[in-house]
Design a protein around this motif. Structure first.
Motif, PDB file in Angstrom:
ATOM      1  N   TRP A 135       0.828  -1.200   0.000  1.00  0.00           N
ATOM      2  CA  TRP A 135       0.000   0.000   0.000  1.00  0.00           C
ATOM      3  C   TRP A 135       0.869   1.259   0.000  1.00  0.00           C
ATOM      4  O   TRP A 135       0.583   2.225  -0.726  1.00  0.00           O
ATOM      5  N   GLU A 136       1.936   1.250   0.759  1.00  0.00           N
ATOM      6  CA  GLU A 136       2.829   2.411   0.818  1.00  0.00           C
ATOM      7  C   GLU A 136       3.478   2.663  -0.533  1.00  0.00           C
ATOM      8  O   GLU A 136       3.626   3.813  -0.960  1.00  0.00           O
ATOM      9  N   SER A 137       3.841   1.594  -1.262  1.00  0.00           N
ATOM     10  CA  SER A 137       4.446   1.779  -2.588  1.00  0.00           C
ATOM     11  C   SER A 137       3.424   2.348  -3.574  1.00  0.00           C
ATOM     12  O   SER A 137       3.764   3.188  -4.413  1.00  0.00           O
ATOM     13  N   ARG A 161       0.873   4.297  -2.765  1.00  0.00           N
ATOM     14  CA  ARG A 161       0.686   5.698  -2.363  1.00  0.00           C
ATOM     15  C   ARG A 161       1.845   6.563  -2.852  1.00  0.00           C
ATOM     16  O   ARG A 161       1.638   7.676  -3.341  1.00  0.00           O
ATOM     17  N   THR A 162       3.053   6.055  -2.720  1.00  0.00           N
ATOM     18  CA  THR A 162       4.230   6.805  -3.159  1.00  0.00           C
ATOM     19  C   THR A 162       4.172   7.053  -4.664  1.00  0.00           C
ATOM     20  O   THR A 162       4.442   8.161  -5.137  1.00  0.00           O
ATOM     21  N   ALA A 163       3.787   6.032  -5.426  1.00  0.00           N
ATOM     22  CA  ALA A 163       3.679   6.175  -6.879  1.00  0.00           C
ATOM     23  C   ALA A 163       2.596   7.193  -7.247  1.00  0.00           C
ATOM     24  O   ALA A 163       2.796   8.031  -8.138  1.00  0.00           O
ATOM     25  N   LYS A 164       1.461   7.142  -6.566  1.00  0.00           N
ATOM     26  CA  LYS A 164       0.363   8.085  -6.839  1.00  0.00           C
ATOM     27  C   LYS A 164       0.782   9.520  -6.521  1.00  0.00           C
ATOM     28  O   LYS A 164       0.472  10.449  -7.261  1.00  0.00           O
ATOM     29  N   ARG A 165       1.493   9.695  -5.402  1.00  0.00           N
ATOM     30  CA  ARG A 165       1.975  11.040  -5.045  1.00  0.00           C
ATOM     31  C   ARG A 165       2.947  11.566  -6.102  1.00  0.00           C
ATOM     32  O   ARG A 165       2.903  12.741  -6.457  1.00  0.00           O
ATOM     33  N   ALA A 166       3.823  10.702  -6.575  1.00  0.00           N
ATOM     34  CA  ALA A 166       4.782  11.117  -7.597  1.00  0.00           C
ATOM     35  C   ALA A 166       4.056  11.524  -8.871  1.00  0.00           C
ATOM     36  O   ALA A 166       4.405  12.531  -9.508  1.00  0.00           O
ATOM     37  N   GLN A 198       2.433  14.931  -8.259  1.00  0.00           N
ATOM     38  CA  GLN A 198       3.440  15.990  -8.271  1.00  0.00           C
ATOM     39  C   GLN A 198       3.880  16.307  -9.694  1.00  0.00           C
ATOM     40  O   GLN A 198       4.074  17.467 -10.047  1.00  0.00           O
TER      41      GLN A 198
END
Length: 118
Positions: A98-100, A102-107, A110
């Protein structure tokens, strides 16, 4: 509507204005007084009551039926989404997965935001 309290005379005013509250029916006025805790009412100068005044100053409101329909549709949509999530046969994601995501979605977000600002 004017009335006497233990601390003196008082007047029932509109919610957002200091103008006297007008009622279209005696029933409406009595129901509100009952909700406020008034248990003894003496009607005075009833001959001066002009119920048509309340209709003249009544503010227009958006159609409540439409607002309630939209709220009910949204409620059905949310409930369907939650139910679909509960019935999803796929295994639950681990916290790391899930954290990976979320990180991809945030990137992605941005990158989109920085692209729009240029």
């Amino acid at each position: 509507m004017k009335f006497l309290t233990l601390s003196g005379a008082a007047m029932l005013v509109q919610t957002r204005k200091p103008e006297p509250r007008l009622f279209g029916t005696v029933d409406g006025a009595l129901k509100l007084l009952h909700k406020l805790g008034v248990r003894r009412i003496v009607l005075d100068r009833l001959e001066q009551w002009q119920p048509e005044q309340a209709k003249l100053v009544r503010r227009s409101r958006p159609d409540r039926a439409q607002a309630l329909t939209r709220a009910a549709e949204y409620d059905r949509w949310v409930r369907a989404k939650v139910n679909a999530s509960r019935l999803d046969p796929r295994p639950a994601m681990t916290e790391a997965e899930w954290e990976s995501v979320r990180t991809a979605k945030r990137a992605e977000r941005q990158a989109l935001l920085s692209g729009k600002s240029q």
